[in-house]
Write an enzyme that holds these catalytic residues in place. Structure first.
Site, PDB file in Angstrom:
ATOM      1  N   ALA A 268      -6.404  12.418   6.396  1.00 56.42           N
ATOM      2  CA  ALA A 268      -5.180  11.647   6.573  1.00 56.42           C
ATOM      3  C   ALA A 268      -4.894  11.513   8.058  1.00 56.42           C
ATOM      4  O   ALA A 268      -5.536  12.169   8.874  1.00 56.42           O
ATOM      5  CB  ALA A 268      -4.005  12.339   5.893  1.00 56.42           C
ATOM      6  N   ASN A 271      -0.101   8.712  12.058  1.00 62.90           N
ATOM      7  CA  ASN A 271       0.499   7.584  12.782  1.00 62.90           C
ATOM      8  C   ASN A 271       2.025   7.663  12.739  1.00 62.90           C
ATOM      9  O   ASN A 271       2.611   7.955  11.707  1.00 62.90           O
ATOM     10  CB  ASN A 271       0.069   6.271  12.144  1.00 62.90           C
ATOM     11  CG  ASN A 271      -1.404   6.246  11.839  1.00 62.90           C
ATOM     12  OD1 ASN A 271      -2.207   6.373  12.735  1.00 62.90           O
ATOM     13  ND2 ASN A 271      -1.744   6.127  10.565  1.00 62.90           N
ATOM     14  N   GLU A 304       0.374  16.402   8.206  1.00 63.90           N
ATOM     15  CA  GLU A 304       0.629  15.116   8.871  1.00 63.90           C
ATOM     16  C   GLU A 304       2.096  15.005   9.268  1.00 63.90           C
ATOM     17  O   GLU A 304       2.419  14.516  10.355  1.00 63.90           O
ATOM     18  CB  GLU A 304       0.229  13.947   7.975  1.00 63.90           C
ATOM     19  CG  GLU A 304      -1.215  13.975   7.466  1.00 63.90           C
ATOM     20  CD  GLU A 304      -2.254  14.260   8.520  1.00 63.90           C
ATOM     21  OE1 GLU A 304      -2.053  13.892   9.690  1.00 63.90           O
ATOM     22  OE2 GLU A 304      -3.292  14.875   8.177  1.00 63.90           O
ATOM     23  N   GLU A 326      -3.995  19.925  16.981  1.00 65.49           N
ATOM     24  CA  GLU A 326      -4.579  20.287  15.697  1.00 65.49           C
ATOM     25  C   GLU A 326      -4.479  21.784  15.399  1.00 65.49           C
ATOM     26  O   GLU A 326      -4.132  22.171  14.279  1.00 65.49           O
ATOM     27  CB  GLU A 326      -6.030  19.805  15.609  1.00 65.49           C
ATOM     28  CG  GLU A 326      -6.180  18.275  15.652  1.00 65.49           C
ATOM     29  CD  GLU A 326      -5.358  17.537  14.592  1.00 65.49           C
ATOM     30  OE1 GLU A 326      -4.853  18.168  13.653  1.00 65.49           O
ATOM     31  OE2 GLU A 326      -5.205  16.300  14.729  1.00 65.49           O
TER      32      GLU A 326
HETATM   33  N1  PHE Z   1      -5.497  13.588  13.185  1.00 65.60           N
HETATM   34  C1  PHE Z   1      -5.844  13.650  11.789  1.00 65.60           C
HETATM   35  C2  PHE Z   1      -5.281  14.957  11.284  1.00 65.60           C
HETATM   36  O1  PHE Z   1      -5.530  15.984  11.500  1.00 65.60           O
HETATM   37  C3  PHE Z   1      -7.275  13.670  11.491  1.00 65.60           C
HETATM   38  C4  PHE Z   1      -8.008  12.421  11.818  1.00 65.60           C
HETATM   39  C5  PHE Z   1      -8.805  12.354  12.938  1.00 65.60           C
HETATM   40  C6  PHE Z   1      -7.932  11.329  10.999  1.00 65.60           C
HETATM   41  C7  PHE Z   1      -9.502  11.214  13.259  1.00 65.60           C
HETATM   42  C8  PHE Z   1      -8.632  10.201  11.288  1.00 65.60           C
HETATM   43  C9  PHE Z   1      -9.436  10.143  12.425  1.00 65.60           C
HETATM   44  O2  PHE Z   1      -4.426  15.263  10.813  1.00 65.60           O
HETATM   45 ZN    ZN Z   2      -4.077  17.089  12.307  1.00 67.05          ZN
END
Ligand code: PHE
Ligand code: ZN
Length: 879
Positions: A268, A271, A304, A326
């Site tokens: 996921a 955004n 998210e 992360e």
């Molecule tokens: N940033 C997203 C998440 O950890 C992961 C993700 C990375 C999704 C790259 C799509 C592309 O929660």
């Molecule tokens: Zn993440």
């Protein structure tokens, strides 16, 4: 073979951006044969850059440039250069407006980066570097801007048009088209941009924040999924409340949207205000999703959502800092899951993932610190190290500071850096400033790769009543790093007397009221700790709660482990003792004749566990699971997978035969649970009865077979139906297996998330998943090379879970994987690079396998037009 060598990017070469973007004005015209993107950027020179009046360079990828204008004036051919991956405007004023029109083809985008189509809808994925596939832009997270986005499309095919922020205008256009304009008041990096257009149903709810604001919550899914939204919506509301309660974080926009798409590279994406999810990580009903899926969905929705603060409001300066958002966010979602369910069980799951998969990554060719210092393709660095080890590192800060100071540190971090793009070092600094603690040595966790090893020995001085524990720390060499410095490690422990009583841990003779658990801080290569006032040699309970992501070696006797299994007051370490005992026993049988006896004490310990209904059943359920093949492989050097598989199966069957009646009783005791709910109690009951079934079928038990067939037919939920299916698929009842697989497919063929489970239960099975079967699955109507979930559920499950199938002695599994990686590389390089990982670890295996793995890898290396994603993994593993 590729001719040009992909570039390596270095952290040490970081420079602040020469130009900043204040606002982004986008207009998307979406059509069936492509999309036109009009972008107007308000740009100015960065006062913090020393570069001065340099040319403006914007990133691009697979774009057809239609026009460029500066302050409203079209630029002539000589005034800009379109190099494909860069748009360069040689001479620009200090402050100006740049308008760019590009043409893209979402319908042909199989990489699933940028704007693409997924079952008829338009959607985007911009992290890490997907925005450059939409328009020319300084595609780096330290360029933060305010976005206004107008989306235009055919009204009947795409009634729903979404982007970040709030809708400010909408209306009809000519030719049956319409538009909606969205505005996001918060400055953001372009990787958080999102757009969705489709024929979707909307599910609504509201959440009232701690300051009394009503937030509009919306989920958008394809009409056939309308009934699968409740769990995600409830999880979202729980996450929002939890983040207020535990981290003091309130949601900021008036709307929060979640969209489900079937084709997605990852789980996921966070955004701003418009999270986009892989369908399999958000949609659930009890008929179609297992308990594990329900729990995964809750965790990912939370993850998210939590990014809104840890990632969006405070973001990363550059992609080397990925673990800033992360690692911290994984820690936050794991604390949340622990609070929603069982702390001990969640810790067991996290530690299992670390020890099985992250330790393997850290010992392999792609080993990297949680803050890497170089990369070729950033997509390859969305790893267990960045995510899970990153979370463990932040958890250790919390352990060292204690919960109150840690919260003070996180408050300071959010306050100090709100609206900024920062580094992991800024995070650590906030923790230091809020707590007054010195974390300078601790920072090595961010720089050094590899899993620290702790060699623990002990000695008891009867005369003085002193127990001496010696702990030596070392960190193995990893690619590009040797002779590492000792790290700062929080080491939680307890000591038990012969009756299992927790002893006070007196670090000096006269210490009063000493606690029975302590967190020792290791900072040197060697420490000796003395515990006073003891009358006998205690049994140590080491690294409680997995207080650091390290390996602990201590010369446990099986007696000690058996003692800890039944006496350790720490639930996590009881489980851990059970795992160590089982590992020791299985390892001793690897490569031994079939009639080598299995230590009878294991049977006794398991009998106690199965029949003790006074124990926490969730913990019992975890304790009954034998260490996985993958974990046993990780622990081995020169791993002989078929031999490991045989030894493990031998122990499993031995236990199942000895405990046959206990298993039937366990099944019956745990049958039925009233209205389905994903509570820790019910989850444990279902898991226990399904474990009992699986074991009974391993030994061809007729009663087990009947129970499984009945459960398969009568189940009212997917956990039970899948439990029965899996047990039958992994059994020798071949006719039953074919029957239930056929029935299952008939019933669920219209549901892609269930078909994926159907694929993977077969591909992951050492019994049903022979290579011929895998080829059949790839040829199946429901299989689709362009859908990452399908690829993962067949090719990924085979190479990652069906280890004895993949490591077939003739090397056929390796050749198969190499072929599929080559085929996928042309479709979706990110997915191809992930799939190649099992081959990249070739050095780990016994000589008879190693050579064949390496040869398979070389065929991938020699493929023409290899993507830089796969190039990086293959080359790093062959050096
Ligand atoms: N940033 C997203 C998440 O950890 C992961 C993700 C990375 C999704 C790259 C799509 C592309 O929660
Ligand atoms: Zn993440």
């Amino acid at each position: 073979m590729r001719t040009n060598q992909p570039q390596t990017i270095y952290l040490s070469e970081y420079r602040v951006p020469a130009y900043l973007v204040d606002t982004v004005d986008l207009r998307f015209e979406l059509f069936e044969d492509g999309a036109r993107v009009h972008s107007t950027l308000a740009i100015r020179r960065n006062p913090e850059s020393e570069e001065g009046a340099v040319p403006l360079e914007l990133d691009g990828d697979s774009l057809v440039l239609e026009s460029v204008a500066l302050n409203g004036q079209d630029l002539a051919a000589g005034e800009f250069e379109d190099r494909g991956d860069k748009l360069i405007v040689a001479s620009v004023p200090e402050k100006f407006e740049l308008s760019v029109v590009t043409w893209i083809e979402p319908q042909n985008n199989t990489r699933l980066e940028g704007l693409y189509k997924s079952s008829g809808m338009f959607c985007t994925q911009c992290e890490a570097e997907g925005f450059r596939c939409i328009t020319f832009f300084p595609d780096r997270p330290d360029v933060m801007a305010r976005y206004k986005t107008r989306v235009e499309a055919d009204k009947s095919a795409y009634p729903v048009l979404l982007s970040n922020g709030n809708p400010i205008e909408s209306g009809d256009l000519d030719d049956g088209r319409h538009f909606v304009t969205w505005e996001d008041p918060f400055p953001k990096p372009c990787y958080l941009f999102a757009l969705v257009a489709g024929d979707l149903v909307e599910k609504r709810d509201t959440f009232t924040t701690c300051s009394g604001r009503d937030i509009d919550l919306r989920m958008y899914v394809e009409p056939r999924n309308a009934e699968k939204c409740d769990h995600a919506m409830d999880s979202l509301k729980r996450s929002m409340r939890w983040d207020e309660d535990v981290y003091g974080r309130e949601y900021d926009l008036d709307i929060f949207m979640i969209v489900a798409v079937d084709d997605f590279n990852m789980g996921a994406m966070e955004n701003k205000g418009l999270n986009i999810f892989n369908s399999s990580c958000v949609l659930a009903s009890k008929e179609t999703a297992t308990d594990a899926a329900f729990q995964r969905i809750e965790a990912i929705v939370a993850h998210e959502y939590f990014h809104n603060w840890s990632g969006n409001r405070v973001t990363c300066r550059d992609w080397f800092q990925l673990s800033l958002k992360e690692g911290f966010t994984v820690l936050r979602d794991s604390q949340f899951s622990a609070d929603m369910g069982s702390d001990t069980v969640k810790r067991i799951e996290d530690a299992t993932l670390m020890r099985t998969a992250q330790f393997a990554e850290d010992a392999g060719p792609m080993s990297h610190p949680i803050r890497p210092s170089s990369y070729i393709e950033i997509s390859n660095f969305y790893t267990l190290t960045i995510y899970e080890k990153g979370a463990e590192v932040v958890r250790m800060i919390r352990t060292l500071l204690g919960p109150e100071l840690f919260r003070k540190g996180s408050d300071l971090y959010f306050e100090r850096h709100d609206g900024q793009a920062v580094t992991t070092d800024d995070f650590v600094k906030a923790m230091e400033d809020a707590s007054g603690r010195d974390l300078s040595q601790f920072r090595l966790w961010y720089e050094q790769a590899g899993t620290p090893v702790l060699e623990v020995t002990d000695q008891f001085d009867q005369g003085q009543g002193v127990y001496r524990l010696t702990i030596r720390q070392s960190i193995p060499d990893t690619p590009g790093q040797a002779d590492k410095k000792p790290q700062h490690i929080p080491f939680a422990l307890g000591l038990l007397d012969e009756h299992g009583k927790a002893l006070p841990l007196r670090l000096s003779v006269d210490e009063q009221d000493a606690p029975t658990e302590r967190v020792l801080e290791l900072t040197d290569a060697e420490h000796v700790f003395e515990f006073h006032g003891l009358t006998e040699k205690p049994v140590p309970s080491l690294l409680r709660h997995f207080s650091a992501p390290v390996r602990v070696h201590y010369p446990w006797t099986r007696e000690q482990l058996l003692f800890l299994i039944s006496h350790d007051p720490d639930g996590f370490n009881r489980w851990d003792a059970g795992q160590r005992l089982a590992v020791d026993i299985i390892q001793s049988l690897v490569g031994q004749p079939k009639d080598t006896p299995v230590d009878p004490r294991l049977v006794t310990a398991y009998r106690h566990l199965i029949s003790d209904s006074a124990l926490d059943q969730a913990l019992v359920d975890k304790m009954l699971q034998l260490p996985s093949e993958a974990y046993l492989v990780e622990l081995a050097s020169d791993a002989d997978v078929p031999a490991i598989h045989a030894a493990r199966e031998r122990v499993l069957k031995h236990l199942a035969i000895a405990l046959r009646d206990d298993l039937v009783a366990c099944y019956r005791r745990n049958a039925g649970d009233g209205d389905y709910a994903v509570t820790p109690e019910q989850v444990a009951r279902r898991s226990l009865r399904n474990t009992a079934l699986a074991w009974l079928l391993m030994i061809n038990d007729e009663e087990g077979r009947e129970l499984a067939l009945r459960q398969f037919r009568e189940a009212d939920n997917m956990t039970d139906r899948m439990g029965a299916l899996r047990a039958l698929v992994n059994s020798e009842y071949e006719a039953d297996r074919d029957q239930v697989l056929g029935d299952f497919y008939q019933r669920f063929q219209a549901d892609p998330q269930v078909v994926e489970q159907w694929f993977s239960v077969q591909a992951a099975s050492s019994v049903a998943g022979r290579l011929g079967k895998i080829h059949d699955l790839l040829a199946h109507d429901a299989f689709d090379w362009r859908n990452p979930n399908k690829v993962r559920s067949v090719v990924g499950a085979f190479a990652g879970q069906n280890l004895s199938g993949f490591h077939a002695e003739d090397g056929s599994g390796y050749e198969f994987l190499a072929d599929q990686v080559c085929r996928l590389d042309d479709i979706n390089p990110q997915i191809a690079a992930r799939l190649v990982t099992p081959l990249a670890r070739w050095r780990k295996f016994a000589p008879a396998y190693r050579g064949k793995m390496k040869a398979a890898l070389e065929t991938v290396r020699d493929k023409s037009g290899l993507s830089k994603d796969v190039y990086e993994v293959v080359h790093k593993s062959l050096v």
